[in-house]
Design a protein around this motif. Structure first.
Motif, mmCIF file in Angstrom:
data_model
loop_
_atom_site.group_PDB
_atom_site.id
_atom_site.type_symbol
_atom_site.label_atom_id
_atom_site.label_comp_id
_atom_site.label_asym_id
_atom_site.label_seq_id
_atom_site.Cartn_x
_atom_site.Cartn_y
_atom_site.Cartn_z
ATOM 1 N N GLN A 11 0.852 -1.181 0.000
ATOM 2 C CA GLN A 11 0.000 0.000 0.000
ATOM 3 C C GLN A 11 0.893 1.237 0.000
ATOM 4 O O GLN A 11 1.789 1.361 0.826
ATOM 5 C CB GLN A 11 -0.899 0.002 1.225
ATOM 6 N N PRO A 32 -9.646 -0.953 1.755
ATOM 7 C CA PRO A 32 -8.497 -1.112 0.857
ATOM 8 C C PRO A 32 -8.814 -0.880 -0.617
ATOM 9 O O PRO A 32 -7.936 -0.447 -1.372
ATOM 10 C CB PRO A 32 -8.051 -2.554 1.107
ATOM 11 N N TYR A 53 -6.783 1.795 -2.698
ATOM 12 C CA TYR A 53 -6.079 1.320 -3.886
ATOM 13 C C TYR A 53 -6.434 2.176 -5.097
ATOM 14 O O TYR A 53 -5.550 2.665 -5.819
ATOM 15 C CB TYR A 53 -6.405 -0.149 -4.154
ATOM 16 N N GLN A 61 -3.646 5.033 -4.736
ATOM 17 C CA GLN A 61 -2.509 4.409 -5.397
ATOM 18 C C GLN A 61 -2.508 4.615 -6.909
ATOM 19 O O GLN A 61 -1.470 4.949 -7.489
ATOM 20 C CB GLN A 61 -2.468 2.911 -5.082
#
Length: 330
Positions: free
Chosen positions: A20, A266, A270, A274
């Motif tokens: 992560q 998450p 993500y 990310q």
């Protein structure tokens, strides 16, 4: 999906879960919109040149007192109230026009209050981050003030004109809606795309139908135990599908409980933090699914709420006259 591809995306999922991190934009250190940069004048023109404007599908929900909204963190419900009514104007005479004029001119006014993630909306990158930073390394310490985010606020989201793809998971499984708490997989997505005879293209707005929107009028039932996207499916859509935006018809978007220890959302981190993929939630896909329209031009604009981490959105879907072609580079 064959064994090799399955193994590759299992590895990709594990990598995304294990590593992560805050993503760096390939569009430069000042970039605030991530993959929305995939829209170009040329891609937008190509999409709009192929639409059948005789039919349009409204993918937004109605706002009403008692509607489903995220309450787990104590955020406010949607509220609506009248600030002026025809009778009240006569009684209060707030504008000083007198009884005769107020009886002749019937004045109504209203106001609303709500959490920005209420109803059909798009998440800005400032919605979630990691270790105090959001996508492209803008930090809360440096870029968040008392009046909102100075970078990557909802006002930076451009008008949306892109190819949209509906992935109708319940239909592919011969179900009315996905079961409670169901975690959407890569296999689910590939099977639905195969049945629909649709191929994902770089720069798509990919919309996942769980069928949950059928319970929208019953807020408690709609919110409880929602199905949602899993990490592998999110990785697949972002990496193999090269999606520009990913959305769904539920409110939580992802499935719970979390697949990643120490991170309760998450899939959100993500995509948003990310890889720079905005998220759309509470997209009404029922009419589109009933008409079996799986490829379309998605056109929409979100409210330019300065510094906000999300904004209401009214997306419209225009079916294509002919099968679409890829208008973005891989």
């Amino acid at each position: 999906m064959n064994i090799v591809l399955g193994a590759l995306f299992a590895i990709a999922m594990q990598s995304a879960m294990a590593q992560q991190y805050v993503g760096t934009s390939p569009w430069g250190e000042q970039d605030e919109i991530g993959r929305l940069n995939m829209m170009t004048p040329e891609s937008q023109a190509a999409v709009m040149a192929n639409i059948d404007a005789r039919n349009v599908y409204d993918l937004s929900v109605e706002y009403f007192v008692g509607m489903p909204s995220w309450q787990a963190a104590g955020d406010p419900h949607y509220q609506f109230w009248m600030t002026h009514t025809p009778r009240g104007a006569v009684v209060d005479n707030v504008l000083g026009m007198g009884k005769r004029v107020n009886q002749h001119v019937s004045y109504s006014g209203s106001a609303i209050s709500m959490y920005t993630h209420t109803g059909t909306h798009i998440d800005a990158f400032s919605h979630f981050g990691l270790d105090g930073k959001i996508y492209n390394h803008f930090s809360a310490e440096e870029h968040l003030g008392d009046k909102g985010w100075k970078r990557s606020g909802a006002e930076t989201i451009p008008p949306l004109v892109a190819r949209g793809v509906l992935i109708d998971l319940p239909k592919a499984k011969d179900l009315d809606m996905l079961p409670d708490n169901y975690r959407v997989t890569v296999t689910d997505i590939e099977q639905a795309l195969e049945q629909q005879k649709v191929t994902l293209q770089a720069g798509d707005v990919v919309l996942i139908r769980t069928g949950r929107m059928q319970d929208y009028e019953q807020a408690t039932q709609f919110m409880a135990n929602s199905p949602g996207l899993g990490m592998a499916a999110a990785t697949y859509l972002a990496e193999k599908g090269k999606a520009m935006i990913i959305g769904a018809d539920n409110l939580s978007f992802e499935a719970f409980p979390s697949e990643v220890e120490g991170n309760y959302v998450p899939v959100h981190t993500y995509l948003l933090t990310q890889v720079g993929v905005p998220i759309m939630e509470l997209v009404n896909l029922e009419e589109l699914a009933a008409a079996e329209v799986y490829e379309f031009a998605l056109v929409g604009g979100s409210l330019k709420l300065r510094g906000a981490d999300a904004a209401p959105l009214r997306p419209l879907a225009f079916p294509f006259k002919t099968p679409s072609t890829n208008t973005n580079e891989d």
